[in-house]
Design an enzyme around this catalytic site. Structure first.
Site, PDB file in Angstrom:
ATOM      1  N   CYS A  42      -3.292 -11.704  38.337  1.00  0.00           N
ATOM      2  CA  CYS A  42      -2.629 -10.461  37.930  1.00  0.00           C
ATOM      3  C   CYS A  42      -1.173 -10.729  37.587  1.00  0.00           C
ATOM      4  O   CYS A  42      -0.361 -11.032  38.465  1.00  0.00           O
ATOM      5  CB  CYS A  42      -2.737  -9.451  39.073  1.00  0.00           C
ATOM      6  SG  CYS A  42      -1.699  -8.002  38.894  1.00  0.00           S
TER       7      CYS A  42
ATOM      8  N   CYS B 256       1.391  -8.318  39.236  1.00  0.00           N
ATOM      9  CA  CYS B 256       1.521  -8.580  40.674  1.00  0.00           C
ATOM     10  C   CYS B 256       2.671  -9.547  40.955  1.00  0.00           C
ATOM     11  O   CYS B 256       3.334  -9.449  41.989  1.00  0.00           O
ATOM     12  CB  CYS B 256       0.230  -9.158  41.246  1.00  0.00           C
ATOM     13  SG  CYS B 256      -1.177  -8.027  41.168  1.00  0.00           S
TER      14      CYS B 256
END
Length: 103
Positions: free
Chosen positions: A28, A31
């Protein structure tokens, strides 16, 4: 400091005070931007605990906590979720949401 939590640690921890927990994944991109923001805020909110859970390693926990995408940040107080932040936010938005949830 942001503590990495597995399922057992998570359930022991969140019932002890206030927690801000990021559910994340290695794959991700957003993230990677959430992590430094929460690390910064962990120094501001010294009576609040900060943690992170890798959803790739803790799939069952992520599903139990209704994490449907990453990044997801959940603010807990005494084991109860008080706010859910789905997606990437600014440091200021995280700060305000933490203040509001834990007020």
């Amino acid at each position: 400091m942001v503590k990495t939590l597995n399922e057992q640690e998570f359930y022991q921890a969140i019932y002890q005070g206030s927690w801000v927990v990021e559910f994340w994944s290695d794959s991700c991109g957003p993230c990677k931007a959430v992590a430094p923001a929460l690390e910064h805020l962990s120094h501001e909110f010294q009576t609040t605990h900060f943690g992170k859970v890798n959803v790739d390693q803790e799939i069952a926990l992520a599903l139990q906590q209704q994490v449907l995408g990453v990044p997801t940040v959940i603010i807990y107080k005494d084991g109860m979720p008080h706010d859910f932040l789905y997606s990437l936010y600014s440091v200021n938005e995280y700060r305000e949401r933490i203040k509001s949830a834990l007020g």
